[in-house]
Design a protein around this motif. Sequence first.
Motif, PDB file in Angstrom:
ATOM      1  N   GLY A  24      36.125  47.542  36.531  1.00 27.30           N
ATOM      2  CA  GLY A  24      35.958  46.203  35.971  1.00 27.30           C
ATOM      3  C   GLY A  24      36.216  45.109  36.985  1.00 27.30           C
ATOM      4  O   GLY A  24      36.428  43.953  36.617  1.00 27.30           O
ATOM      5  N   HIS A  25      36.178  45.465  38.264  1.00 26.48           N
ATOM      6  CA  HIS A  25      36.446  44.526  39.360  1.00 26.48           C
ATOM      7  C   HIS A  25      35.697  43.202  39.184  1.00 26.48           C
ATOM      8  O   HIS A  25      36.254  42.125  39.378  1.00 26.48           O
ATOM      9  N   PHE A  26      34.419  43.314  38.790  1.00 25.20           N
ATOM     10  CA  PHE A  26      33.580  42.113  38.676  1.00 25.20           C
ATOM     11  C   PHE A  26      34.089  41.137  37.628  1.00 25.20           C
ATOM     12  O   PHE A  26      33.766  39.971  37.634  1.00 25.20           O
ATOM     13  N   LYS A  27      34.887  41.640  36.688  1.00 22.11           N
ATOM     14  CA  LYS A  27      35.361  40.780  35.596  1.00 22.11           C
ATOM     15  C   LYS A  27      36.509  39.874  36.018  1.00 22.11           C
ATOM     16  O   LYS A  27      36.903  38.995  35.273  1.00 22.11           O
ATOM     17  N   MET A  28      37.072  40.147  37.188  1.00 23.25           N
ATOM     18  CA  MET A  28      38.279  39.402  37.590  1.00 23.25           C
ATOM     19  C   MET A  28      37.922  38.033  38.155  1.00 23.25           C
ATOM     20  O   MET A  28      38.198  37.726  39.300  1.00 23.25           O
ATOM     21  N   ARG A  29      37.268  37.234  37.311  1.00 18.43           N
ATOM     22  CA  ARG A  29      36.929  35.892  37.735  1.00 18.43           C
ATOM     23  C   ARG A  29      37.771  34.919  36.929  1.00 18.43           C
ATOM     24  O   ARG A  29      37.675  34.883  35.712  1.00 18.43           O
ATOM     25  N   SER A  80      38.511  34.721  42.631  1.00 12.80           N
ATOM     26  CA  SER A  80      37.853  36.017  42.488  1.00 12.80           C
ATOM     27  C   SER A  80      38.802  37.087  42.993  1.00 12.80           C
ATOM     28  O   SER A  80      39.778  36.793  43.662  1.00 12.80           O
ATOM     29  N   CYS A  81      38.496  38.333  42.635  1.00  8.41           N
ATOM     30  CA  CYS A  81      39.275  39.423  43.220  1.00  8.41           C
ATOM     31  C   CYS A  81      38.486  39.930  44.416  1.00  8.41           C
ATOM     32  O   CYS A  81      37.331  40.309  44.280  1.00  8.41           O
ATOM     33  N   ASP A  82      39.089  39.904  45.582  1.00  7.32           N
ATOM     34  CA  ASP A  82      38.375  40.279  46.805  1.00  7.32           C
ATOM     35  C   ASP A  82      38.701  41.690  47.279  1.00  7.32           C
ATOM     36  O   ASP A  82      38.532  42.008  48.453  1.00  7.32           O
ATOM     37  N   GLN A  83      39.221  42.517  46.394  1.00  4.77           N
ATOM     38  CA  GLN A  83      39.383  43.933  46.717  1.00  4.77           C
ATOM     39  C   GLN A  83      38.663  44.726  45.645  1.00  4.77           C
ATOM     40  O   GLN A  83      38.769  44.407  44.467  1.00  4.77           O
ATOM     41  N   MET A  84      37.948  45.781  46.063  1.00  2.00           N
ATOM     42  CA  MET A  84      37.300  46.632  45.073  1.00  2.00           C
ATOM     43  C   MET A  84      38.415  47.375  44.342  1.00  2.00           C
ATOM     44  O   MET A  84      38.995  48.313  44.869  1.00  2.00           O
ATOM     45  N   CYS A  85      38.737  46.919  43.117  1.00  2.00           N
ATOM     46  CA  CYS A  85      39.948  47.422  42.488  1.00  2.00           C
ATOM     47  C   CYS A  85      39.654  48.334  41.304  1.00  2.00           C
ATOM     48  O   CYS A  85      40.557  48.736  40.585  1.00  2.00           O
ATOM     49  N   GLY A  86      38.390  48.673  41.075  1.00  2.00           N
ATOM     50  CA  GLY A  86      38.063  49.576  39.976  1.00  2.00           C
ATOM     51  C   GLY A  86      36.804  49.144  39.257  1.00  2.00           C
ATOM     52  O   GLY A  86      36.131  48.207  39.666  1.00  2.00           O
ATOM     53  N   ILE A 135      45.902  47.454  44.353  1.00  3.50           N
ATOM     54  CA  ILE A 135      45.833  46.267  45.209  1.00  3.50           C
ATOM     55  C   ILE A 135      44.643  45.407  44.792  1.00  3.50           C
ATOM     56  O   ILE A 135      43.519  45.871  44.732  1.00  3.50           O
ATOM     57  N   HIS A 136      44.917  44.167  44.444  1.00  2.00           N
ATOM     58  CA  HIS A 136      43.874  43.177  44.178  1.00  2.00           C
ATOM     59  C   HIS A 136      43.931  42.158  45.315  1.00  2.00           C
ATOM     60  O   HIS A 136      44.707  42.318  46.261  1.00  2.00           O
ATOM     61  N   ASP A 137      43.135  41.120  45.209  1.00  2.00           N
ATOM     62  CA  ASP A 137      43.176  40.105  46.263  1.00  2.00           C
ATOM     63  C   ASP A 137      42.763  38.763  45.682  1.00  2.00           C
ATOM     64  O   ASP A 137      41.698  38.637  45.082  1.00  2.00           O
TER      65      ASP A 137
HETATM   66 CU   LIG Z   1      41.081  43.215  41.313  1.00  2.00          CU
END
Ligand SMILES: [Cu+2]
Length: 326
Positions: free
Chosen positions: A267-272, A259-265, A212-214
Amino acid sequence: MRGEEKSRKQNNRINAFLLLTFLILGLIGVYYCNEKYGGKILQFGSAASNHGEDVDNMLKITIIITGIVFVITQVALFWFAYKYQESDKRKAFFYPHNNKLEVIWTAIPAIVLTVMVGFGLFYWFRITGEAPDGAMQVEVTGSQFKWEFRYPGRDGKLGKKYFKAINEGANNPLGQLWEDSTNKDDIYSVQEDLHLVVNKPVKLVINAKDVIHDVGLTHFRLKMDAVPGTPTTMWFTPTKTTAQMKKEMNDPEFVYEISCDQMCGQGHFKMRGTIVVESQEEFDLWMSKQTPKFYLAFPEKAPGYKAPADTLTNKIAAAVVPQQKQ
Ligand SMILES: [Cu+2]
């Protein structure tokens, strides 16, 4: 046992004084935090979408109402505890129950909260409901750890896809089913700018490939979960172009962000991702430069395709390219 009553009375006075101190220090603390952090709550300029303005207003009204109630109840609680501490001069009045009071302090908060929740629900159903006629559509797919975008192309329809058809090596990262002709003009881009048209409603169809991403759109005051297997949607109308926001924020580097607003793993921070809001002409110009994914997957089917001549350069290129792919 002697002196017990005296020490109890003394303790009572100390407690009453401490409660009053707690009230004053607490209120000073609340004021201080507000001064220090108040400006940081929404430091992303004014809302840049139609829904965003409503969301900002709703937040403001909620903070004002709960703020007033907070101050009144806290002052009453601690002031009364201080004022009516044990005293020899008066006797406590036994007053265990009053139906009228119970009704008043149950009904008023219930009504106010219902109205506030009602506004929230109203906006929620509008944001997740049917987009207005003429809205453009963009598919957003989250995966660890990137955003992929798909535009429906000239026919305005996103082609069918199936997760088993996903094949990065064969230029089909979303699993588009090529036998569906509406797929043939779909434009794909990854992590690059999501292009939107100012003052034109856009419906996002949101997917996820793994967890789940956001989709978090701070400047538009929107977010929506990206759930594997269950497409979610939301629509909005961007009201300011990127250029307008640069001027408004006095920041030549300004970009809209996704941005991705779910802690998804990890590399979460890279989802910009970044978003460009532009005029219809600019959008059309950008769109005209894009090649549908279908032609990238099957270059020989592209209009104007010429089979490479059997030259030495092409032979070398053909030999080198497959190696580079790996
Ligand atoms: Cu994500």
